[in-house]
Design a protein around this motif. Structure first.
Motif, PDB file in Angstrom:
ATOM      1  N   MET A   1       0.846  -1.195   0.000  1.00  0.00           N
ATOM      2  CA  MET A   1       0.000   0.000   0.000  1.00  0.00           C
ATOM      3  C   MET A   1       0.882   1.246   0.000  1.00  0.00           C
ATOM      4  N   SER A   2       0.642   2.171  -0.902  1.00  0.00           N
ATOM      5  CA  SER A   2       1.443   3.375  -1.018  1.00  0.00           C
ATOM      6  C   SER A   2       1.100   4.356   0.096  1.00  0.00           C
ATOM      7  N   PHE A   3       1.975   5.353   0.267  1.00  0.00           N
ATOM      8  CA  PHE A   3       1.762   6.373   1.293  1.00  0.00           C
ATOM      9  C   PHE A   3       0.489   7.156   1.024  1.00  0.00           C
ATOM     10  N   LEU A   4       0.234   7.490  -0.251  1.00  0.00           N
ATOM     11  CA  LEU A   4      -0.942   8.282  -0.609  1.00  0.00           C
ATOM     12  C   LEU A   4      -2.227   7.531  -0.302  1.00  0.00           C
ATOM     13  N   SER A   5      -2.273   6.248  -0.692  1.00  0.00           N
ATOM     14  CA  SER A   5      -3.480   5.473  -0.446  1.00  0.00           C
ATOM     15  C   SER A   5      -3.663   5.173   1.034  1.00  0.00           C
ATOM     16  N   LYS A   6      -2.561   5.048   1.778  1.00  0.00           N
ATOM     17  CA  LYS A   6      -2.641   4.758   3.203  1.00  0.00           C
ATOM     18  C   LYS A   6      -3.341   5.877   3.950  1.00  0.00           C
ATOM     19  N   TYR A   7      -3.037   7.112   3.597  1.00  0.00           N
ATOM     20  CA  TYR A   7      -3.633   8.259   4.277  1.00  0.00           C
ATOM     21  C   TYR A   7      -4.724   8.931   3.452  1.00  0.00           C
ATOM     22  N   ASN A   8      -5.211   8.222   2.433  1.00  0.00           N
ATOM     23  CA  ASN A   8      -6.334   8.701   1.621  1.00  0.00           C
ATOM     24  C   ASN A   8      -6.060  10.083   1.024  1.00  0.00           C
ATOM     25  N   ILE A   9      -4.880  10.229   0.456  1.00  0.00           N
ATOM     26  CA  ILE A   9      -4.489  11.488  -0.181  1.00  0.00           C
ATOM     27  C   ILE A   9      -4.617  11.325  -1.689  1.00  0.00           C
ATOM     28  N   LYS A  10      -5.367  12.205  -2.308  1.00  0.00           N
ATOM     29  CA  LYS A  10      -5.568  12.137  -3.745  1.00  0.00           C
ATOM     30  C   LYS A  10      -4.380  12.755  -4.476  1.00  0.00           C
ATOM     31  N   GLN A  11      -4.155  12.265  -5.692  1.00  0.00           N
ATOM     32  CA  GLN A  11      -3.008  12.739  -6.458  1.00  0.00           C
ATOM     33  C   GLN A  11      -3.140  14.215  -6.812  1.00  0.00           C
ATOM     34  N   ASP A  12      -4.365  14.668  -7.129  1.00  0.00           N
ATOM     35  CA  ASP A  12      -4.525  16.074  -7.483  1.00  0.00           C
ATOM     36  C   ASP A  12      -4.279  16.986  -6.285  1.00  0.00           C
ATOM     37  N   GLN A  13      -4.486  16.491  -5.052  1.00  0.00           N
ATOM     38  CA  GLN A  13      -4.176  17.279  -3.871  1.00  0.00           C
ATOM     39  C   GLN A  13      -2.674  17.467  -3.720  1.00  0.00           C
ATOM     40  N   ALA A 157      -9.060  32.836 -10.061  1.00  0.00           N
ATOM     41  CA  ALA A 157     -10.391  32.234 -10.108  1.00  0.00           C
ATOM     42  C   ALA A 157     -10.601  31.472 -11.413  1.00  0.00           C
ATOM     43  N   LEU A 158     -10.194  32.076 -12.525  1.00  0.00           N
ATOM     44  CA  LEU A 158     -10.352  31.410 -13.821  1.00  0.00           C
ATOM     45  C   LEU A 158      -9.452  30.183 -13.922  1.00  0.00           C
ATOM     46  N   LEU A 159      -8.251  30.282 -13.375  1.00  0.00           N
ATOM     47  CA  LEU A 159      -7.353  29.122 -13.391  1.00  0.00           C
ATOM     48  C   LEU A 159      -7.929  27.976 -12.569  1.00  0.00           C
ATOM     49  N   SER A 160      -8.537  28.288 -11.441  1.00  0.00           N
ATOM     50  CA  SER A 160      -9.140  27.232 -10.621  1.00  0.00           C
ATOM     51  C   SER A 160     -10.303  26.569 -11.361  1.00  0.00           C
ATOM     52  N   THR A 161     -11.069  27.379 -12.097  1.00  0.00           N
ATOM     53  CA  THR A 161     -12.163  26.815 -12.889  1.00  0.00           C
ATOM     54  C   THR A 161     -11.626  25.908 -13.995  1.00  0.00           C
ATOM     55  N   ALA A 162     -10.599  26.393 -14.693  1.00  0.00           N
ATOM     56  CA  ALA A 162     -10.006  25.592 -15.765  1.00  0.00           C
ATOM     57  C   ALA A 162      -9.423  24.299 -15.219  1.00  0.00           C
ATOM     58  N   TYR A 163      -8.757  24.390 -14.068  1.00  0.00           N
ATOM     59  CA  TYR A 163      -8.164  23.206 -13.444  1.00  0.00           C
ATOM     60  C   TYR A 163      -9.239  22.190 -13.065  1.00  0.00           C
ATOM     61  N   ARG A 164     -10.291  22.676 -12.397  1.00  0.00           N
ATOM     62  CA  ARG A 164     -11.357  21.785 -11.947  1.00  0.00           C
ATOM     63  C   ARG A 164     -12.081  21.124 -13.113  1.00  0.00           C
ATOM     64  N   MET A 165     -12.348  21.880 -14.172  1.00  0.00           N
ATOM     65  CA  MET A 165     -13.058  21.314 -15.306  1.00  0.00           C
ATOM     66  C   MET A 165     -12.177  20.352 -16.092  1.00  0.00           C
ATOM     67  N   THR A 166     -10.860  20.611 -16.108  1.00  0.00           N
ATOM     68  CA  THR A 166      -9.945  19.678 -16.770  1.00  0.00           C
ATOM     69  C   THR A 166      -9.923  18.342 -16.039  1.00  0.00           C
TER      70      THR A 166
END
Length: 377
Positions: A1-13, A157-166
């Motif tokens: 089990m990887s460190f990310l999955s162990k602590y429920n950390i998403k890759q985008d975070q 704000a626009l970058l966050s929208t673009a990131y989220r929609m991507t």
């Protein structure tokens, strides 16, 4: 089990965290070279902190509740109001914090958008008049600085929208791809489940006929059937099988039909020339064509019945398959399920060998011919 999955950390975070760290150091370095460490630390902390708040509000609340629900007008208005509010709050907060720090540090450095001596004199006059810091907090900010910060926050704000929609689009595309793959697997399994009983049905009919006639060839037919069933049960569950296994199955299938009548060997010609045994092929792909040839050629007609089968490989991982058979002048219906095998193999070719095969079917008044060119690479 990887460190990310162990602590429920998403890759985008993780990517967002790394982006914030990089952005902080770039901002700090920009102001540090001009106004010193303390100012750069305060400026970068306030600026990035406010932008993180805007980023998260947009990602966690505005986009899921408005944009993804196609409330575009409400989303645009809400994003504008939130951006303007956070930018204004940042302007006021920065001015108050910087004023306090300048007085305490008695700094003589040049600050952006300000004339330090004039600022200090104005502050002293305000202090002499008894104005407290709460009043200075609500002092209208300078127009240029406010416009600059609003534009900067709007970009975030626009970058966050673009990131989220991507991320959303990639997630939906991945889900759609998985659904398509599952659909193809389900369809392939369903088609195979139709093909296998259909072959078995025809073979059992032959065994029944031989046993009814008390033929000495019945044990040989049963042996041939056992080999075929072994292949169907233990080898056809995978997506592909070695071509040599498929050829062995076809030879057993043809031999099974030839055992029914010794005279059939004179009217059934087959030529199998395989030089590339390592090629992988979808299981039970050629058998339905041969099955239809035996079923509809009226091979029992010693004068007019005939079948010709050929299978060969070429150097470019191409398989050439051809089966031709006679057509009786009068249509003979062998069973009501006559077209299942041929239609199934067409669907399987479309699913598994899309743009990698050429299927040609020619039919005349006395001849039916199928040619399949298959590219396995």
């Amino acid at each position: 089990m990887s460190f990310l999955s162990k602590y429920n950390i998403k890759q985008d975070q993780v990517w967002q965290f790394l982006l914030v760290i990089a952005y902080f150091f770039l901002t700090f370095n920009f102001f540090d070279q001009r106004f010193g460490h303390t100012y750069a630390l305060i400026k970068a902390g306030l600026l990035i902190g406010a932008q993180i708040i805007l980023w998260q509000v947009n990602l966690k609340f505005l986009i899921p509740s408005l944009l993804l629900k196609k409330k575009y007008l409400f989303y645009g208005a809400a994003l504008f109001i939130i951006t303007l509010s956070i930018a204004t709050l940042y302007n006021r907060s920065e001015k108050r914090v910087m004023d306090s720090w300048r007085v305490e540090a008695k700094s003589e450095r040049l600050f952006p958008f300000d004339a330090p001596e004039e600022e200090q004199n104005q502050y002293n006059r305000n202090r002499m008049r008894g104005e407290n810091r709460a009043k200075r907090f609500f002092t209208p900010p300078k127009i240029f600085e406010s416009l600059y910060n609003f534009i900067l926050f709007s970009v975030v704000a626009l970058l966050s929208t673009a990131y989220r929609m991507t991320v959303y689009s990639l997630k939906k595309e991945n889900e759609a791809t998985l659904l398509r793959e599952e659909k193809v697997k389900s369809e392939m399994s369903f088609l195979k489940s139709q093909v296998n009983p259909h072959f078995l049905f025809n073979v059992l009919n032959n065994i029944y006929s031989l046993s009814f006639l008390k033929s000495d060839k019945t044990p040989d037919v049963v042996l041939q059937l056992s080999d075929m069933l072994r292949y169907m049960l233990y080898h056809t569950g995978t997506e592909t099988v070695p071509l040599s296994k498929e050829v062995e199955y076809l030879q057993n299938f043809i031999s099974l039909h030839l055992l029914k009548d010794d005279t059939l060997q004179e009217r059934v010609k087959y030529d199998i020339n395989i030089s590339s045994h390592h090629l992988q092929i979808a299981p039970l792909l050629f058998a339905p064509f041969i099955e239809n040839a035996f079923k509809h050629s009226h091979i029992e007609d010693e004068q007019n019945g005939w079948i010709s089968i050929s299978l060969e490989t070429e150097k470019n991982n191409t398989i050439l398959f051809n089966v031709s058979n006679s057509k009786p002048s009068r249509k003979i219906s062998k069973d009501k399920e006559g077209g299942i095998g041929l239609e199934n193999v067409k669907k399987r070719l479309t699913l598994q060998y899309k743009n990698k095969h050429i299927l040609t079917i020619n039919e005349t008044h006395d001849r039916f011919s199928v040619t399949l060119e298959l590219h396995t690479s």
